[in-house]
Enzyme design. Structure first.
Site, PDB file in Angstrom:
ATOM      1  N   LYS A  21       0.839  -1.215   0.000  1.00  0.00           N
ATOM      2  CA  LYS A  21       0.000   0.000   0.000  1.00  0.00           C
ATOM      3  C   LYS A  21       0.870   1.259   0.000  1.00  0.00           C
ATOM      4  O   LYS A  21       0.637   2.171  -0.799  1.00  0.00           O
ATOM      5  CB  LYS A  21      -0.913  -0.035   1.235  1.00  0.00           C
ATOM      6  CG  LYS A  21      -1.836   1.163   1.364  1.00  0.00           C
ATOM      7  CD  LYS A  21      -3.078   0.821   2.155  1.00  0.00           C
ATOM      8  CE  LYS A  21      -2.871   0.801   3.654  1.00  0.00           C
ATOM      9  NZ  LYS A  21      -2.856   2.143   4.247  1.00  0.00           N
ATOM     10  N   ASP A 317       2.370  -0.894  11.883  1.00  0.00           N
ATOM     11  CA  ASP A 317       1.028  -1.319  11.459  1.00  0.00           C
ATOM     12  C   ASP A 317       0.690  -2.746  11.903  1.00  0.00           C
ATOM     13  O   ASP A 317      -0.421  -3.219  11.667  1.00  0.00           O
ATOM     14  CB  ASP A 317       0.906  -1.217   9.933  1.00  0.00           C
ATOM     15  CG  ASP A 317       0.854   0.240   9.484  1.00  0.00           C
ATOM     16  OD1 ASP A 317       0.490   1.103  10.304  1.00  0.00           O
ATOM     17  OD2 ASP A 317       1.188   0.508   8.313  1.00  0.00           O
ATOM     18  N   ARG A 348      -5.990   2.100  18.231  1.00  0.00           N
ATOM     19  CA  ARG A 348      -5.799   0.641  18.135  1.00  0.00           C
ATOM     20  C   ARG A 348      -5.530  -0.016  19.482  1.00  0.00           C
ATOM     21  O   ARG A 348      -5.732  -1.223  19.629  1.00  0.00           O
ATOM     22  CB  ARG A 348      -4.682   0.323  17.128  1.00  0.00           C
ATOM     23  CG  ARG A 348      -5.141   0.561  15.710  1.00  0.00           C
ATOM     24  CD  ARG A 348      -4.129   0.203  14.655  1.00  0.00           C
ATOM     25  NE  ARG A 348      -4.764   0.313  13.355  1.00  0.00           N
ATOM     26  CZ  ARG A 348      -4.120   0.464  12.200  1.00  0.00           C
ATOM     27  NH1 ARG A 348      -2.797   0.529  12.181  1.00  0.00           N
ATOM     28  NH2 ARG A 348      -4.790   0.551  11.066  1.00  0.00           N
TER      29      ARG A 348
HETATM   30  C1  S3P Z   1       2.800   4.898   6.220  1.00  0.00           C
HETATM   31  C2  S3P Z   1       3.406   5.262   7.381  1.00  0.00           C
HETATM   32  C3  S3P Z   1       2.920   4.876   8.718  1.00  0.00           C
HETATM   33  C4  S3P Z   1       1.926   3.725   8.639  1.00  0.00           C
HETATM   34  C5  S3P Z   1       0.922   3.922   7.545  1.00  0.00           C
HETATM   35  C6  S3P Z   1       1.612   4.023   6.204  1.00  0.00           C
HETATM   36  C7  S3P Z   1       3.341   5.378   4.932  1.00  0.00           C
HETATM   37  O1  S3P Z   1       2.260   5.987   9.297  1.00  0.00           O
HETATM   38  O2  S3P Z   1       1.272   3.571   9.889  1.00  0.00           O
HETATM   39  O3  S3P Z   1       0.008   2.842   7.520  1.00  0.00           O
HETATM   40  O4  S3P Z   1       2.978   4.838   3.879  1.00  0.00           O
HETATM   41  O5  S3P Z   1       4.156   6.312   4.957  1.00  0.00           O
HETATM   42  P1  S3P Z   1       3.086   7.106  10.126  1.00  0.00           P
HETATM   43  O6  S3P Z   1       4.036   7.696   9.195  1.00  0.00           O
HETATM   44  O7  S3P Z   1       2.057   8.095  10.573  1.00  0.00           O
HETATM   45  O8  S3P Z   1       3.702   6.368  11.263  1.00  0.00           O
END
Ligand code: S3P
Length: 439
Positions: A21, A317, A348
């Site tokens: 993702k 995550d 969470r």
């Molecule tokens: C992500 C960074 C993380 C993660 C999110 C995806 C990204 O968040 O929890 O699901 O793609 O940069 P944070 O940067 O807020 O920790």
């Protein structure tokens, strides 16, 4: 839509989960603003990433999609056009925060908004540094709160100015937002982290020809036009994690996860599971800008541990499913340093502890974590709190449950892992899907 999951079973077989993702969002955004045609393979067609595609189309970029292949006609750094209406990011925190950086330095105005959950996610973390760069952004501050929420309104500016910025929380979303803004800034933009967060943006910017220098804790970017390229997206370790953990904690399970991204900044789940005694082998490692491998997991009895805080960012995550592993392990597991979990798609810590307590798990809640005792898992009716990862994590608890588990509101699973139920059932779970009114 709700899940009704029968108790028991085991996980067996080969698994190919969908594309990553985080990397899918980034590939679309960089493809949109590069010069030439970018092609993407193994793109994740989940709701979150499809919102990023729609947003880029609304900004004037032509994108064709055939299943998991995308073809993007890049418009160059200065080729985006004003959208005719507010940009909708659905549930996607990554989408809105990254695109906020992309749009902060444009010469047209935009409004960025999301669904009810996204409109409650904190944005001050990106708005403040972007304002330091000269961006004109405002958001919602109910009752004069200090926090800022979407919808965000960005006004046109002539240019931004690069800054040196120490991240107050280790966050790849903030870092990536500022790097994208840095492409529209005079001078260089330097970001300093206390702990390196996922570095997909840095790797991909380099792949698109950006002037970017990285050390263990710093990233420095100087603006330049980007050049289109081909991006092959690895399978998402955060989706694979539900089966990785499910198989690792369950004696008799044995699975092979194919072509999974094993970027070191995402490997926290593997480190934590191994410390709990899991049998995990990493095979067929390939190093093409993002490293990938096949991961073989054989189930065993996991043991409770104190989770080292140095691994928190690399597993950020994966805590919902790791809480399930702790509930099925022998002994007690202590998780601390998880403040950021309180501001994800749900709180969470609260959401998972409510679900696990209903399943009979003995636990203690802290402001920044949980202490979980390995327990006998019962059945019950649980809530997803509108959070995809909470829904999928609670589903996996059924491997140990003594009665069916019902999980209400599983629709958000479509935001990150639309194939979850199908793959889980192929591996050996028994998940039935029902609309609310059918019950
Ligand atoms: C992500 C960074 C993380 C993660 C999110 C995806 C990204 O968040 O929890 O699901 O793609 O940069 P944070 O940067 O807020 O920790």
């Amino acid at each position: 839509m709700k899940f009704i999951v029968l108790p028991g079973g085991s996980l067996q077989g080969e698994v190919v989960v969908a594309g990553d993702k985080s990397i899918s969002h980034r590939a679309v955004i960089l493809g949109a603003i590069s010069q030439g045609v970018t092609t993407i393979s193994n793109f994740l067609s989940s709701e979150d990433c499809l919102h990023t595609v729609s947003v880029c189309r609304a900004l004037g970029v032509q994108i064709e999609q055939h299943e998991d292949q995308l073809r993007i006609e890049g418009v160059g750094l200065h080729g985006l056009c004003a959208p005719s209406q507010p940009l909708d990011f659905g549930n996607a925190g990554t989408g809105i925060r990254l695109v906020c950086g992309l749009l902060a330095g444009q010469n047209f105005s935009t409004t960025l908004q999301g669904d009810a959950s996204l409109n409650q996610r904190p944005m001050r973390r990106v708005v403040n540094p972007l304002r330091q760069m000269g961006a004109q952004i405002s958001g919602q501050q109910p009752n004069n709160s200090e926090e800022i929420f979407p919808p965000l309104v960005i006004s046109p500016v002539r240019h931004l100015t690069g800054i040196e910025y120490a991240l107050p929380v280790p966050s790849a979303q903030i870092k990536s937002c500022l790097l994208l803004a840095g492409l529209y800034a005079n001078g260089s933009t330097t970001i300093i982290e206390t702990k390196k967060s996922r570095d997909h943006s840095e790797r991909m910017l380099a792949q698109f020809g950006a002037h970017i220098e990285t050390t263990d804790r710093t990233v420095k970017l100087t603006s330049t036009e980007l050049t289109a390229c081909h991006v092959d997206i690895p399978n998402d370790i955060s989706s694979a994690a539900f089966f990785l953990v499910g198989a690792a904690m369950h004696i008799g399970s044995h699975i092979l996860l194919k072509n999974v991204g094993i970027n070191p900044t995402r490997m926290g789940v593997v480190h934590i599971l191994r410390k709990m005694g899991a049998k995990i082998e990493i095979k067929n490692v390939k190093n093409t800008p993002e490293p990938t491998a096949d991961i073989e997991v054989k189930g065993t009895q996991l043991i409770g541990i104190e989770v080292p805080q140095e691994w928190v960012v690399d597993a950020i995550d994966e805590f919902p499913i790791l809480f399930v592993a702790a509930s099925c392990a022998k002994g007690t597991t202590v998780f601390k340093g998880l403040h950021e979990l309180r501001v994800k798609e749900s709180d969470r810590i609260a959401a998972m502890s409510e679900g696990l307590k209903k399943l009979g798990v003995v636990l203690e809640i802290f402001a920044d974590g949980l202490m979980i005792q390995g327990s006998t898992i019962l059945g019950g009716e649980l809530e997803s709190f509108g959070d995809h990862r909470v829904a999928m994590a609670l589903t996996m608890a059924s491997l140990f449950a003594s009665a069916p588990i019902v999980i209400n509101n599983c629709d958000p699973i479509k935001t990150s892992f639309p194939q979850f139920r199908k793959i889980a059932n192929t591996l050996g779970l028994q998940i039935e899907e029902k609309a609310f009114e059918e019950l």
